[in-house]
Write a protein that holds these residues in place. Sequence first.
Motif, short mmCIF file in Angstrom:
data_model
loop_
_atom_site.label_atom_id
_atom_site.label_comp_id
_atom_site.label_asym_id
_atom_site.label_seq_id
_atom_site.Cartn_x
_atom_site.Cartn_y
_atom_site.Cartn_z
N ASN A 74 -5.35 1.84 1.59
CA ASN A 74 -4.76 1.59 2.87
C ASN A 74 -5.69 0.84 3.80
N LEU A 90 -6.13 11.79 -5.29
CA LEU A 90 -5.05 10.86 -4.97
C LEU A 90 -5.17 10.37 -3.53
N SER A 91 -5.44 11.30 -2.62
CA SER A 91 -5.50 10.94 -1.21
C SER A 91 -6.64 9.98 -0.92
N LEU A 94 -5.67 6.63 -2.03
CA LEU A 94 -4.65 6.00 -1.20
C LEU A 94 -5.21 5.57 0.14
N PHE A 95 -6.08 6.40 0.71
CA PHE A 95 -6.71 6.02 1.98
C PHE A 95 -7.48 4.72 1.81
N THR A 124 0.83 -1.20 0.00
CA THR A 124 0.00 0.00 0.00
C THR A 124 0.87 1.25 0.00
N LEU A 125 2.08 1.14 0.51
CA LEU A 125 2.98 2.29 0.47
C LEU A 125 3.57 2.46 -0.93
N THR A 126 3.62 1.37 -1.66
CA THR A 126 4.21 1.44 -3.00
C THR A 126 3.29 2.16 -3.98
#
Lengths: 296, 530, 306
Positions: A279, A271-272, A275-276, A219-221
């Motif tokens: 995550n 984007l956020s 990503l959330f 998920t960080l990638t």
Amino acid sequence: MTQAIDMAKREAEERGTSLWADAWRRLRRNRLATLGAVVLAVVVIVSVAGPWFTPYAYDEQDTALEAVGPCAAHWLGTDVLGRDLLTRTLHGGRISLLVGIAATAVSLLIGVLYGAIAGFIGGRIDSIMMRLVDILYALPFTIFVIVLMVIFGRNFILMFCAIGAVEWLTMARIVRGQVMSLREKEFIEAATVMGLPRHQILLRHLIPNALGPIIVYATLTVPNVMLLEAFLSFLGLGVQPPMSSWGLLIKEGVETMEEFPWLLIFPSAALSITLFSFNFLGDGLRDALDPRVSRD
Amino acid sequence: MRFLTLLLALTVLMLGCGGGGGATDNPNILRVGNGAEVQDLDPHLVSGVTEHRVLTSLFEGLVDLDAALKPVPGVAESWTVSDDGRVYTFTLRGDAKWSNGNPLTAHDFVYSWQRMLSPALGAEYAYLLHCLKNGRAFNEGKVADPDALGVKALDDHTLEVTLENPTPYFLGMQIHFAWFPVNQKVIETFGAKDERGTRWTRQENFVGNGPFKLAEWRPNEVIRVVRNPYYWDRDNVKLDGIDFYPIDNEQTEERKFRVGDLDITSTVPLYKVKPYQEKHPELIHLDPYLSVYFYRLNTTRAPFTDRRVRRAFSMAVDREELVQNVLKAGERPACFLTPPDTAGYTCTSRVPHDPEGARALLAEAGYPNGEGLPVIEILYNTMESHKLIAETLQRQWKETLGVEVRLMNQDWKVYLSSMNNLDYSVARSGWTADVDDPVNFLECFLSGQGNNRTGFSNAGYDRLINAAYAEADPKARLDLLQRAEAILLDESPVVPLYFPTRRYLMAPAVKGYTPNLLGYLRWKDFYLTR
Amino acid sequence: MTRYILRRILEFVPVLLAIVTITFFLVRIAPGGPFDAERRPSPQVLRQLEAHYHLDAPLYRQYLDYVAGLFRGDLGPSFKKPSRSVREWILLRLPVSAELGCYGLAVALIIGLAAGVMASLRPNSALDHVPMALAMVGICIPSFVLGPLLVLVFSLWLGWLPVSGWNSAPLDKVLPALTLGAMYAAYVARLTRGGMLEVLSQDFIRTARAKGLGEARVVVKHGLRGGVQPVIAFLGPAAAGLLTGSFVVETIFQVPGLGREFIEAAFNRDYTMIMGTTLVFASLVMVFNLVADIAQAWLDPRIRNA
């Protein structure tokens, strides 16, 4: 002896299926993870289908209008060439999602297998494999990409290769570390004593048990990859203007953040949110797949 | 855990230290934002604008230019020109000195120009000195004897310069660093005459002859120059010193200016122009200068092998829209190549904005409504403004000519290499004059010239430019250039787009600068009112 | 252990040689040379320049000369910035980047470990969600956005901190350090939480708790040991990256560090500078990966004994 192995195999398979079913059940029960999955699905659908429904094309300019803030005609405002930001953000989402998911998947696959094999086999082979990782780490990435482009021309597949080439390295190191510490554990020893083939031990026992850090790092990638895409665009690999991606939109948005803040805020928000969701889903998956969690 | 304590200690350290040397409190020091870090301070080894700005404070040529770009005495207090315009005799001032107090003589210029032209040094700007008699031959190793060069010291204070051709911009060119003198003793203390990258340019070794001398050079932090006590015109130098800050991020540079850490910036970010114009028009400056932004068309690649297609692409461009709606920083549309009023020359031919005519030409070439044209790729080096312009032209060409256009960006060196190898269809380009003369723009497109990069070759054009080189009569010379540029526009190997402005921010306390077409900052005129 | 470390150090030589070799030929394949410019140098000048720097020799010859130079500690001249040799440039720039990197690392570890541990203690509570959401924000905001944002708030609006610079004003290191550390902090936080959860659910922790050890002791002594495993695997190469400088942060804040040199050299095709900076970076990667491996072994008795 053969019988013992067969038994162990069957057992492992049964355990495997129930593991996945169990995981699925647990995942569905995790509200945050479900939310993440739903939001992610919505983002994907909106990005893919959205641009067909907005009244503008992503490259439709209105230079007389230039950059205006959110209004009735343009919900998210327009950029400096008077292009509709909503359409561009949605359109950029296609690229970013594709890159984010595909390139992460590639790096996940290579990194996990490579790291697991190195950590599991150990010894000289591990040493050689990890030094190879060191070499790839150290090569100047900019030059590497430029040379790739010279050799293979500029195409979309190459972008995944370029991203994959760097992103799997850390993943491999993390997985290797996990596997090395796991392989000394009792249940692995037991499996070895039982005579389970090594690839079975690797795939059925070692990797599933290392899934926690793997998922977290994956998920960080995703954001890393999405931003790396913007850098590759700088070198001419990746999306070509007037097309865009979230990474590129954000990069351009920064330069105008005082004059036209919406150009930074909305792509960043898109984007956020994505990503959330990734995550939450990742955390849920991690918890769901944890073979030790059977408290519930 | 112990290492956490260590980390905490580190943090405290970080917050505690800092300060130290840095921004000075002397209000009479000008703080200049100067773009990138200089390559070096050796005037014979550098090649950029950032270097030029620093070096004009540290050195002075034979002749200087005043605010109106008129030649005024520099190291030479007077000069005479022969009737055929080929022989200049300079009388150097008796009190000319290096910044270490040693006398500066005519022999120093002979030495410097020989060094600049020596093949082993490989000076990139040596070609400016090719106008000297035998300059080119010597630089290319065809003449080995340095005494054959057209520069001689008749005595300590008399310098005789012989040129290959009458060169009307010869005097004006003297503010270019390629012509600056260097100190033989210092150079040869630290290496051979033609050795690159010796230690002579370090702050402790450096010797120049300009209004200022080098006080400190911390790479990527600051170059600090202070008054040169041996400069002949020291009484007219008003500043105590100049700090040149190499800031290659234009956003950061603007922010530093905004908080008052800089007095002049090297540029202004594209999107900051309008806010400054609206809120602080007194701070932003948009000066015209000798520069042109254009697209190259590869005349060796279809469909641009056809003159009509090239001309059609040029005529289809709406330069007004580009300048008014997209760029918006005082740029002027370019309907010809040489910027207007370059040494009194303004091209009389024009490329019209004529969509109808463009379509007709394209149809005549066999591509009615753009049918049959391949996808055209615009090549540009990665940069926000280049992208905006390319996107605008992409749309204009599609709308007007019906042609499918794609954009392709490359990093700087790949882009240059693609252009050099003629591996493109359309490429963005720019040219800024080294010297105030139209020939500097037009000679790029001579057949086989290195900067041509379009494959364009036209015998008539070459003949006119070569005739202009040899023409002694200024008016007849400009006439030849007019005819040449008319051919260039008709053949259209290039699509001129606009004449950029030199945009920068300047604090109101900075006085004494008169904007000029060369963007020449004559540091000794600057003063501060604070 | 000593033998293992010695063996790893001996491995440096072939690995570095491989990196040098690959990089050397890689940069020569890339289009464009160090002397290409908007104003194209004439073929004569180009030849002169190449002769000056021995670029006219056959490639294998240049390669052998370069490697021979390396063994003498000579990294060659910089083509683009002739005023100093590559070695001098690196010696000038590396300390700056290393200093900034240390601060960044400190920020990353202090914030990251604290947040990660806190979150892992009460999974799925507010104590978990708040720091993790912040960490996600840290990951979502890339440094090229965070840097200008911090400058906007702390320098332009509040006027507390300088806009840019290094050693030019008090406190001018705070923003670069924060910007550099923030993203790594977020990574560390998330990896720590993941690692800790993994460890805290294991039997020996339960045993430790059952033995009546204090919670703090359990977490720090037993939990963190295993929990930081993935962090260390991540930090090995990341630390090398941190110490050799970040191009983005150094550019935004105009820090005269090696990170800019590294990227600029690649864009300038300054061959020797690319080689030099790559070599520094490679050496640091090797060293830090070794340190990370040793730390992993030291923290995990199972690997240590293996």
